[in-house]
Motif scaffolding. Structure first.
Motif, PDB file in Angstrom:
ATOM      1  N   GLN A 216      36.143   7.984 -25.326  1.00  0.00           N
ATOM      2  CA  GLN A 216      37.240   8.761 -25.371  1.00  0.00           C
ATOM      3  C   GLN A 216      38.533   7.932 -25.472  1.00  0.00           C
ATOM      4  N   ARG A 240      24.719  16.411 -25.197  1.00  0.00           N
ATOM      5  CA  ARG A 240      25.668  16.858 -24.199  1.00  0.00           C
ATOM      6  C   ARG A 240      27.213  16.215 -24.373  1.00  0.00           C
ATOM      7  N   ALA A 243      28.958  16.471 -27.613  1.00  0.00           N
ATOM      8  CA  ALA A 243      29.589  17.782 -27.824  1.00  0.00           C
ATOM      9  C   ALA A 243      30.851  17.969 -27.071  1.00  0.00           C
ATOM     10  N   HIS A 244      30.993  17.234 -25.684  1.00  0.00           N
ATOM     11  CA  HIS A 244      32.197  17.254 -25.068  1.00  0.00           C
ATOM     12  C   HIS A 244      33.165  16.342 -25.821  1.00  0.00           C
ATOM     13  N   ARG A 246      33.414  15.802 -28.798  1.00  0.00           N
ATOM     14  CA  ARG A 246      34.062  16.645 -30.191  1.00  0.00           C
ATOM     15  C   ARG A 246      34.932  17.729 -29.572  1.00  0.00           C
ATOM     16  N   ARG A 247      34.715  18.238 -28.548  1.00  0.00           N
ATOM     17  CA  ARG A 247      35.762  19.298 -28.286  1.00  0.00           C
ATOM     18  C   ARG A 247      37.159  18.582 -27.687  1.00  0.00           C
ATOM     19  N   THR A 248      36.778  17.382 -27.273  1.00  0.00           N
ATOM     20  CA  THR A 248      38.268  16.791 -26.430  1.00  0.00           C
ATOM     21  C   THR A 248      38.992  16.016 -27.099  1.00  0.00           C
ATOM     22  N   SER A 249      38.312  15.370 -28.161  1.00  0.00           N
ATOM     23  CA  SER A 249      38.802  14.084 -28.900  1.00  0.00           C
ATOM     24  C   SER A 249      39.698  14.637 -30.000  1.00  0.00           C
ATOM     25  N   HIS A 271      23.797  22.263 -30.174  1.00  0.00           N
ATOM     26  CA  HIS A 271      24.945  21.953 -29.172  1.00  0.00           C
ATOM     27  C   HIS A 271      26.330  21.794 -29.869  1.00  0.00           C
ATOM     28  N   GLU A 272      26.392  21.982 -30.809  1.00  0.00           N
ATOM     29  CA  GLU A 272      27.541  21.924 -32.015  1.00  0.00           C
ATOM     30  C   GLU A 272      28.325  20.409 -31.438  1.00  0.00           C
ATOM     31  N   ASP A 275      30.210  17.182 -36.285  1.00  0.00           N
ATOM     32  CA  ASP A 275      30.787  17.633 -37.538  1.00  0.00           C
ATOM     33  C   ASP A 275      29.885  17.484 -38.881  1.00  0.00           C
TER      34      ASP A 275
END
Length: 384
Positions: A216, A240, A243-244, A246-249, A271-272, A275
């Motif tokens: 991060q 897991r 996925a976190h 990817r959502r936050t960075s 789990h998306e 990309d």
């Protein structure tokens, strides 16, 4: 036509890279799989970046007896047979490497038998594929790294990749090691971006060497430098945590080159977590399984690219399927492959044209391979 011989050839091959300022010497391991048939056709598969002797033992001692006398064109049947021999409880790792090398050799034979280039047999979606050059290795100092980036741009490559992370988690007992690595990586990424300008695509690859906290931190620090994707940032490709991240960075993530079975790719998609999905035919179960992984990715509208090197084998997958993507032109791996094969295609302006001869379309040079096998590194001497 039946299989008459299956043999593994483990190799540790030294590679010399001439950088802008210095010559650098490194080495990579590969394991070839040679399969001979009753009508004289010979297929050759490959896996790499693993313990080559372990893979060779799995091929020679376990897989080979199960393949003798079989029809090599029955790739699905033989993949299933080898799955239950090599990884019956869903193991990945060395077993997947061995199965990948065998499967590539079988598809090479099948395409030769049908008189088709392999990419055509896999679907024939396109006759050339885009490439990105992996040039930015840890053995370059920052100044030489920037010069190398400029050189590769001058060769017509508008898509470039560099490594980050410096295997930090494996060295985490060194004082402030990870924090220092992150700080230096930021400076190295900035130097490369300045060298290649704002329009070229730049990708980074941590080779699963970071934990979530430091991944991060790095993602935040390099965001101004317009990164195309951050490849395998986290240890173990933790789904897991990916996925976190990817959502936050705010950065696109890519992963998959080191995954051995399709369920790992399913989990990344469900789990998306990424990309870009990165199956590698030399690691992820050969063409038989990578075709299925490509299909899964297409169903999730997730792009696929080649990560993990071995472009001349992976180009057939990405030319074969309609959702094929970029192929990694990994400088060290390519220089290794030039020692092993003849007739390898050369990229022009960032594209590789696919061969039109039957099979893989490039030829193992068995005389050179025999000499490489006698090198002290391949004899188990001098390994780090």
């Amino acid at each position: 036509m039946v299989i008459t011989s299956v043999s593994a050839i483990p190799l540790m091959i030294p590679v010399r890279i001439t950088g802008p300022l210095h010559e650098h010497t490194t080495a990579l391991s590969i394991c070839l799989c040679r399969i001979e048939t009753s009508n004289g056709l010979v297929g050759c598969g490959l896996t790499g970046i693993t313990e080559e002797e372990v893979v060779a033992t799995a091929i020679d001692a376990i897989a080979a007896p199960a393949l003798l006398g079989a029809d090599p064109t029955q790739t699905e049947r033989l993949w299933e047979r080898l799955y239950w021999l090599l990884m019956p409880r869903g193991q990945t790792g060395y077993a997947s490497h061995a199965l990948s090398a065998i499967d590539i050799a079988l598809w090479d034979i099948k395409a030769q038998a049908l008189g088709l280039p392999l990419w055509h047999l896999l679907g024939g979606a396109r006759s050339r594929v885009p490439v990105y050059a992996t040039f930015g290795f840890g053995f370059y100092g920052r100044d030489e790294l920037a010069l190398a980036a400029r050189q590769w741009s001058g060769k017509g490559f508008s898509r470039l990749k560099m490594t980050v992370g410096s295997h930090a988690l494996a060295r985490r007992d060194e004082p402030r090691l990870i924090s220092n690595v992150i700080s230096e990586d930021c400076r190295r990424v900035e130097a490369v971006r300045q060298a290649i300008g704002p329009d070229a695509e730049l990708f980074i690859d941590a080779n699963c060497s970071l934990d979530l906290l430091h991944a991060q931190q790095l993602a935040t620090a390099i965001k101004p430098f317009n990164i195309g994707f951050f490849e395998e940032p986290l240890t173990q490709n933790d789904v897991r945590q990916l996925a976190h991240l990817r959502r936050t960075s705010g950065l696109a993530l890519a992963a998959g080159q080191n995954e051995g079975l399709a369920y790992r790719f399913r989990d990344l998609l469900m789990h998306e977590a990424v990309d870009v999905l990165q199956p590698n035919v030399a690691i992820s179960g050969g063409y038989s399984q990578c075709l299925k992984i490509a299909g899964m990715a297409q169903a999730f509208n997730t792009p696929i690219d080649n990560g993990g090197a071995w472009p001349f084998h992976n180009m057939h997958l990405h030319a074969g399927v309609s959702n094929g993507g970029m192929v990694e032109y990994h400088h060290v791996a390519v220089e290794l492959l030039k020692q092993v094969y003849d007739d390898l295609p050369e990229p022009v302006d960032g594209w590789l044209d696919l061969p039109h001869s039957p099979g893989l379309g490039f030829t193992p040079n068995w005389d050179r391979i025999a000499k490489l096998r006698q090198h002290p590194l391949s004899q188990g001497k001098g390994k780090a």
